[in-house]
Every structure is written in structure tokens, then in C-alpha cells.
Design a protein around this motif. Structure first.
Motif, PDB file in Angstrom:
ATOM      1  N   THR A 132       0.798  -1.227   0.000  1.00  0.00           N
ATOM      2  CA  THR A 132       0.000   0.000   0.000  1.00  0.00           C
ATOM      3  C   THR A 132       0.832   1.279   0.000  1.00  0.00           C
ATOM      4  OG1 THR A 132      -0.150  -0.060   2.426  1.00  0.00           O
ATOM      5  CG2 THR A 132      -1.933  -1.094   1.183  1.00  0.00           C
ATOM      6  N   LYS A 133       2.167   1.174   0.061  1.00  0.00           N
ATOM      7  CA  LYS A 133       2.951   2.403   0.183  1.00  0.00           C
ATOM      8  C   LYS A 133       3.727   2.738  -1.090  1.00  0.00           C
ATOM      9  CE  LYS A 133       4.803   3.644   4.067  1.00  0.00           C
ATOM     10  NZ  LYS A 133       5.668   3.690   5.278  1.00  0.00           N
ATOM     11  N   PHE A 134       4.773   2.012  -1.403  1.00  0.00           N
ATOM     12  CA  PHE A 134       5.637   2.417  -2.516  1.00  0.00           C
ATOM     13  C   PHE A 134       5.896   1.244  -3.463  1.00  0.00           C
ATOM     14  CE2 PHE A 134      10.130   3.970  -3.782  1.00  0.00           C
ATOM     15  CZ  PHE A 134       9.635   4.570  -4.918  1.00  0.00           C
ATOM     16  N   ILE A 135       6.907   0.444  -3.200  1.00  0.00           N
ATOM     17  CA  ILE A 135       7.173  -0.695  -4.085  1.00  0.00           C
ATOM     18  C   ILE A 135       5.969  -1.625  -4.131  1.00  0.00           C
ATOM     19  CG2 ILE A 135       8.572  -2.774  -4.396  1.00  0.00           C
ATOM     20  CD1 ILE A 135      10.962  -1.226  -3.327  1.00  0.00           C
ATOM     21  N   GLY A 136       5.394  -1.905  -2.969  1.00  0.00           N
ATOM     22  CA  GLY A 136       4.244  -2.794  -2.926  1.00  0.00           C
ATOM     23  C   GLY A 136       3.058  -2.247  -3.692  1.00  0.00           C
ATOM     24  N   ARG A 137       2.834  -0.955  -3.588  1.00  0.00           N
ATOM     25  CA  ARG A 137       1.706  -0.328  -4.286  1.00  0.00           C
ATOM     26  C   ARG A 137       1.846  -0.485  -5.803  1.00  0.00           C
ATOM     27  NH1 ARG A 137      -0.523   5.712  -2.820  1.00  0.00           N
ATOM     28  NH2 ARG A 137      -2.132   5.871  -4.435  1.00  0.00           N
ATOM     29  N   HIS A 138       3.030  -0.245  -6.315  1.00  0.00           N
ATOM     30  CA  HIS A 138       3.253  -0.401  -7.759  1.00  0.00           C
ATOM     31  C   HIS A 138       3.218  -1.870  -8.167  1.00  0.00           C
ATOM     32  CE1 HIS A 138       4.193   3.785  -8.916  1.00  0.00           C
ATOM     33  NE2 HIS A 138       4.614   3.895  -7.676  1.00  0.00           N
ATOM     34  N   THR A 139       3.633  -2.745  -7.267  1.00  0.00           N
ATOM     35  CA  THR A 139       3.583  -4.176  -7.565  1.00  0.00           C
ATOM     36  C   THR A 139       2.145  -4.651  -7.715  1.00  0.00           C
ATOM     37  OG1 THR A 139       5.671  -4.547  -6.402  1.00  0.00           O
ATOM     38  CG2 THR A 139       4.258  -6.462  -6.734  1.00  0.00           C
ATOM     39  N   GLU A 195      -0.343  -2.850  -8.778  1.00  0.00           N
ATOM     40  CA  GLU A 195      -0.797  -2.365 -10.085  1.00  0.00           C
ATOM     41  C   GLU A 195      -0.238  -3.221 -11.220  1.00  0.00           C
ATOM     42  OE1 GLU A 195      -3.079  -0.333 -10.535  1.00  0.00           O
ATOM     43  OE2 GLU A 195      -3.092   1.231  -8.988  1.00  0.00           O
ATOM     44  N   GLU A 196       1.028  -3.615 -11.098  1.00  0.00           N
ATOM     45  CA  GLU A 196       1.643  -4.466 -12.112  1.00  0.00           C
ATOM     46  C   GLU A 196       0.922  -5.810 -12.218  1.00  0.00           C
ATOM     47  OE1 GLU A 196       4.479  -6.204 -14.821  1.00  0.00           O
ATOM     48  OE2 GLU A 196       4.025  -4.118 -14.331  1.00  0.00           O
ATOM     49  N   LEU A 197       0.623  -6.392 -11.085  1.00  0.00           N
ATOM     50  CA  LEU A 197      -0.054  -7.692 -11.084  1.00  0.00           C
ATOM     51  C   LEU A 197      -1.470  -7.580 -11.635  1.00  0.00           C
ATOM     52  CD1 LEU A 197       1.224  -8.923  -7.615  1.00  0.00           C
ATOM     53  CD2 LEU A 197       1.878  -9.854  -9.846  1.00  0.00           C
ATOM     54  N   LEU A 198      -2.169  -6.520 -11.268  1.00  0.00           N
ATOM     55  CA  LEU A 198      -3.514  -6.307 -11.806  1.00  0.00           C
ATOM     56  C   LEU A 198      -3.482  -6.175 -13.327  1.00  0.00           C
ATOM     57  CD1 LEU A 198      -4.971  -3.754  -9.225  1.00  0.00           C
ATOM     58  CD2 LEU A 198      -5.581  -6.176  -9.452  1.00  0.00           C
ATOM     59  N   ALA A 199      -2.451  -5.468 -13.823  1.00  0.00           N
ATOM     60  CA  ALA A 199      -2.335  -5.267 -15.267  1.00  0.00           C
ATOM     61  C   ALA A 199      -2.068  -6.577 -16.002  1.00  0.00           C
ATOM     62  CB  ALA A 199      -1.228  -4.264 -15.573  1.00  0.00           C
ATOM     63  N   HIS A 200      -1.644  -7.599 -15.254  1.00  0.00           N
ATOM     64  CA  HIS A 200      -1.389  -8.907 -15.863  1.00  0.00           C
ATOM     65  C   HIS A 200      -2.379  -9.962 -15.361  1.00  0.00           C
ATOM     66  CE1 HIS A 200       2.290  -6.811 -16.980  1.00  0.00           C
ATOM     67  NE2 HIS A 200       2.414  -7.715 -17.927  1.00  0.00           N
ATOM     68  N   ASP A 201      -3.558  -9.456 -14.978  1.00  0.00           N
ATOM     69  CA  ASP A 201      -4.727 -10.307 -14.737  1.00  0.00           C
ATOM     70  C   ASP A 201      -4.631 -11.199 -13.501  1.00  0.00           C
ATOM     71  OD1 ASP A 201      -5.988  -9.285 -17.040  1.00  0.00           O
ATOM     72  OD2 ASP A 201      -4.921 -10.719 -18.304  1.00  0.00           O
ATOM     73  N   HIS A 208      23.606   3.871  -9.166  1.00  0.00           N
ATOM     74  CA  HIS A 208      22.640   3.176 -10.008  1.00  0.00           C
ATOM     75  C   HIS A 208      21.275   3.177  -9.328  1.00  0.00           C
ATOM     76  CE1 HIS A 208      22.764  -0.247 -13.243  1.00  0.00           C
ATOM     77  NE2 HIS A 208      21.888   0.687 -13.523  1.00  0.00           N
ATOM     78  N   ARG A 209      20.276   3.573 -10.070  1.00  0.00           N
ATOM     79  CA  ARG A 209      18.923   3.660  -9.534  1.00  0.00           C
ATOM     80  C   ARG A 209      17.981   2.800 -10.363  1.00  0.00           C
ATOM     81  NH1 ARG A 209      18.994   9.546 -10.476  1.00  0.00           N
ATOM     82  NH2 ARG A 209      21.267   9.453 -10.520  1.00  0.00           N
ATOM     83  N   VAL A 210      16.736   2.701  -9.885  1.00  0.00           N
ATOM     84  CA  VAL A 210      15.756   1.909 -10.628  1.00  0.00           C
ATOM     85  C   VAL A 210      14.374   2.518 -10.422  1.00  0.00           C
ATOM     86  CG1 VAL A 210      15.581   0.244  -8.711  1.00  0.00           C
ATOM     87  CG2 VAL A 210      14.745  -0.384 -10.995  1.00  0.00           C
ATOM     88  N   PHE A 211      13.676   2.682 -11.526  1.00  0.00           N
ATOM     89  CA  PHE A 211      12.316   3.216 -11.517  1.00  0.00           C
ATOM     90  C   PHE A 211      11.395   2.201 -10.854  1.00  0.00           C
ATOM     91  CE2 PHE A 211       8.450   4.386 -14.265  1.00  0.00           C
ATOM     92  CZ  PHE A 211       8.113   5.472 -13.462  1.00  0.00           C
ATOM     93  N   VAL A 212      10.526   2.678  -9.970  1.00  0.00           N
ATOM     94  CA  VAL A 212       9.724   1.763  -9.158  1.00  0.00           C
ATOM     95  C   VAL A 212       8.830   0.857 -10.000  1.00  0.00           C
ATOM     96  CG1 VAL A 212       7.849   3.442  -8.798  1.00  0.00           C
ATOM     97  CG2 VAL A 212       8.249   1.614  -7.112  1.00  0.00           C
ATOM     98  N   GLU A 213       8.316   1.350 -11.107  1.00  0.00           N
ATOM     99  CA  GLU A 213       7.490   0.491 -11.954  1.00  0.00           C
ATOM    100  C   GLU A 213       8.314  -0.657 -12.542  1.00  0.00           C
ATOM    101  OE1 GLU A 213       5.339   2.717 -14.876  1.00  0.00           O
ATOM    102  OE2 GLU A 213       4.394   4.041 -13.396  1.00  0.00           O
ATOM    103  N   ASP A 214       9.598  -0.415 -12.739  1.00  0.00           N
ATOM    104  CA  ASP A 214      10.466  -1.480 -13.238  1.00  0.00           C
ATOM    105  C   ASP A 214      10.783  -2.497 -12.151  1.00  0.00           C
ATOM    106  OD1 ASP A 214      10.476  -0.220 -15.693  1.00  0.00           O
ATOM    107  OD2 ASP A 214      12.336   0.870 -15.309  1.00  0.00           O
ATOM    108  N   VAL A 215      10.842  -2.065 -10.899  1.00  0.00           N
ATOM    109  CA  VAL A 215      10.963  -3.021  -9.798  1.00  0.00           C
ATOM    110  C   VAL A 215       9.732  -3.919  -9.767  1.00  0.00           C
ATOM    111  CG1 VAL A 215      11.196  -3.317  -7.305  1.00  0.00           C
ATOM    112  CG2 VAL A 215      12.363  -1.423  -8.435  1.00  0.00           C
ATOM    113  N   ALA A 216       8.566  -3.308  -9.890  1.00  0.00           N
ATOM    114  CA  ALA A 216       7.319  -4.078  -9.866  1.00  0.00           C
ATOM    115  C   ALA A 216       7.278  -5.109 -10.989  1.00  0.00           C
ATOM    116  CB  ALA A 216       6.125  -3.131  -9.964  1.00  0.00           C
ATOM    117  N   SER A 217       7.672  -4.702 -12.190  1.00  0.00           N
ATOM    118  CA  SER A 217       7.642  -5.660 -13.299  1.00  0.00           C
ATOM    119  C   SER A 217       8.690  -6.749 -13.096  1.00  0.00           C
ATOM    120  CB  SER A 217       7.846  -4.953 -14.638  1.00  0.00           C
ATOM    121  OG  SER A 217       9.125  -4.379 -14.743  1.00  0.00           O
TER     122      SER A 217
END
Length: 331
Positions: free
Chosen positions: A11-18, A20-26, A198-207
Motif C-alpha cells: 500500500t505504500k511504494f514498491i508494494g503499491r506499484h507491484t 498495479e503491475e499484477l492487476l495489469a497482468h490479470d 545506479h537507480r531503478v524506476f519503481v514500476e520497473d521493480v514491480a515488473s
């Protein structure tokens, strides 16, 4: 029927985007949290929630029995015992993915590689600690727990993100810089601005978490970071482009920093030596990263929209102006 996913955290950051990623993949998704930071998915029929403390094994078992998840993404295991309990409780899931960290590495290799670079040791005292100093050792020990669980037949894997940035980042480390770029014409950077963390965009962590759950190999760890690295100075330029403004990046030297009473490490995202990881192992599973221009734009715009300024993370503006004045030769 959709596959089910349990996100420990969510519900906060990495988990929140994760989520959304899972929902987008059904996936049908359930979050497991203490319920203390609000639920951004409370109006989403496709997301369920179970409340409990992840350090309570009985609570984990209750969540397992309620959801019967196909995959488990564990975003908030901060001590090795958390990982050990989770790999036991979710031993029958199709996949368990532990969110580790690039901080698990204990060597300045450039780049740091999953199967070559040394990890931190972790003493029994560090394993139960909760300080910043023990964070890397605790994450490294969690990776070793995952490897041992895989030897026992659990399809457990680890993902090691480098410094994560993006919308909903409550640490506001990147927000310090987007605020400076948005509010001022001149922004000071330590030395020449070429600091390479080196950094990583949170949506890319989720994917990455989803891809590893679906395609990863038991017992393996996978680095995740932007496929194209870029410096601190370049970050400011990209943020300025995203916010449709101009910025003069002022380079500073040791004497300038001393005159202003500033240490280079006072600035967020600064590292005195390059900190870079290899990402081809994850890429080989079919994962891709977002282009830096798109990732920084999404981050900068979200930070401004939500009023994140990150001012607690670095020198205040008065100090920065003294630094700029010193760099300009007192003009």
C-alpha cells in the motif's frame, strides 16, 4: 480463473506499484498489511486485503489460508527471520519472491554481479537489529535464507533493487532534486555532478518482481536497476525537461563545500564511488526497463503534483546559496 497473488506490504511504494503491475497482468491480488498507512485500493474490486503483522507467523498462516496464493511477493521482510518464516509458511506457493537490496553487496565491484560479488556477512546481533548500519547485512542474510529454502524444494527467489525512485516515494530522496529544479534557477551539485549511483524506476521493480515470480529459477537472486545508468547531474537535466523549466547546474569543489560547511554526502543520491550493478541476468528473463527520460518525467511530475519536496534530505536553500556563492568565487 485468474492466478492469485499475495503482496506482503502493498500500500505504500514498491508494494503499491507491484499491486498495479499484477492487476495489469490479470492477477487477483490480496495485500497483507497492518492497515496503518491507508489502503489506496479500497475501492478496487480486484484487490482484497488481509490485516496482520508480518512478523507474526500465525498472521502469515491466516493470510495464506485465506488467499491460497499462487505467488507471494514479499516487499517488507527486514530481518532474516521474516524471510525464514515466509519461506516456510508459503512453501507450497508456485513462487515466493523476496525483495532484497543492492545494499546486500559488500564489494565495490563495477558492476556488482549476482553470482560473483561478495555479500555482507551478518552476525546474530545484526540479524535482529533494525538500524541503517545493519540493513545490508540483514538483506544479504535474507538472500541466503532464500537459497537454503530453494535447496529444500521451495520455489523461492530474491530480487535486489538499487536505489528506487518514482511516484509515491515516501523517502523523498529524488524529490529533493525535483523541488530544487522546479523552484530555483541555480542548483548546486557535489563536485562535477557525475556521481553515479545506479537507480531503478519503481514500476520497473514491480515488473521485475512479477517476471521473476513467473520465469525465475529457485534459489537465484536478480539485480534490478535502470538498464541505462545516468549521473546525478543528468538527473537534474531530465527533471528540468519534464517540468518545462531551465536549470543551471552549479559544480562545486572541495574548497567550496568546506566554505559552506557542507559534506558531499549531505546531498541525496550522491555516492563517492560508482555503485553499479549488472542487469543482464534479469533481462534474460524478458524484463526491460523504462527509458530514463520517461521514468524521471513521471517521477518529477508526480512529486510536484503531490507536494513532495524532500527538503529534509539535503542542505537547506540558505546553505546551498552559500555553496553556490563560494563556487562563483563570491561574486
Amino acid at each position: 480463473m485468474s492466478d492469485t497473488a499475495l503482496v506482503v506490504g502493498g500500500t505504500k511504494f514498491i508494494g503499491r506499484h507491484t499491486v498495479e503491475e499484477l492487476l495489469a497482468h490479470d492477477y487477483r491480488v490480496t495485500t497483507f498489511t497492518r492497515g496503518e498507512s491507508g489502503n489506496p485500493f479500497e475501492d478496487r474490486d480486484s484487490v482484497d486485503s488481509v490485516h496482520g503483522d508480518r512478523t507474526d507467523r500465525d498472521a502469515l498462516e491466516t493470510a495464506r489460508d485465506a488467499v491460497d496464493p499462487d505467488i507471494v511477493i514479499d516487499t517488507c521482510a527486514f530481518q532474516p527471520a521474516d524471510v525464514e518464516a515466509a519461506t516456510e509458511v508459503f512453501a507450497d506457493a508456485d513462487a515466493y519472491v523476496y525483495v532484497s537490496s543492492g545494499s546486500a553487496y559488500d564489494a565495490p565491484d563495477v558492476p556488482m554481479r549476482e553470482d560473483e560479488t561478495t555479500l555482507h556477512d551478518c552476525t546474530p546481533e545484526q540479524a535482529t537489529d533494525d538500524t541503517v548500519e545493519s540493513y545490508g547485512p540483514r538483506k544479504a542474510e535474507g538472500d541466503r535464507v532464500v537459497a537454503r529454502a530453494a535447496e529444500d524444494g521451495v520455489n523461492a527467489m530474491a530480487v535486489r533493487p538499487m536505489l528506487v525512485y518514482g511516484p509515491h516515494d515516501y523517502t523523498e530522496r529524488f524529490a529533493y532534486w525535483t523541488d530544487r529544479v522546479a523552484e530555483y534557477d541555480e542548483v548546486a551539485v557535489p563536485f562535477d555532478g557525475d556521481s553515479l549511483l545506479h537507480r531503478v524506476f519503481v514500476e520497473d521493480v514491480a515488473s521485475a518482481l512479477r517476471v521473476v515470480a513467473e520465469e525465475g529459477e529457485a534459489g537465484e537472486a536478480y539485480n534490478v536497476a535502470d538498464r541505462n545508468t545516468f549521473s546525478l547531474g543528468r538527473s537534474l537535466e531530465l527533471a528540468a525537461d519534464a517540468l518545462d523549466t531551465d536549470v543551471d547546474v552549479v559544480q562545486t569543489g572541495p574548497a567550496d563545500l568546506d566554505a559552506a560547511g557542507v559534506e558531499p554526502t549531505d546531498f541525496p543520491l550522491y555516492t563517492p564511488t560508482p555503485a553499479v550493478v549488472a542487469t543482464e541476468k534479469l533481462s534474460a528473463l524478458g524484463w526491460e526497463s523504462t527509458p530514463p527520460e520517461e521514468a524521471v518525467a513521471a517521477t518529477a511530475q508526480a512529486h510536484r503534483e503531490h507536494g513532495r519536496d524532500g527538503t529534509v534530505n539535503g542542505p537547506d536553500r540558505e546553505t546551498e546559496e552559500a555553496l553556490i556563492d563560494a563556487a562563483r568565487g563570491g561574486d
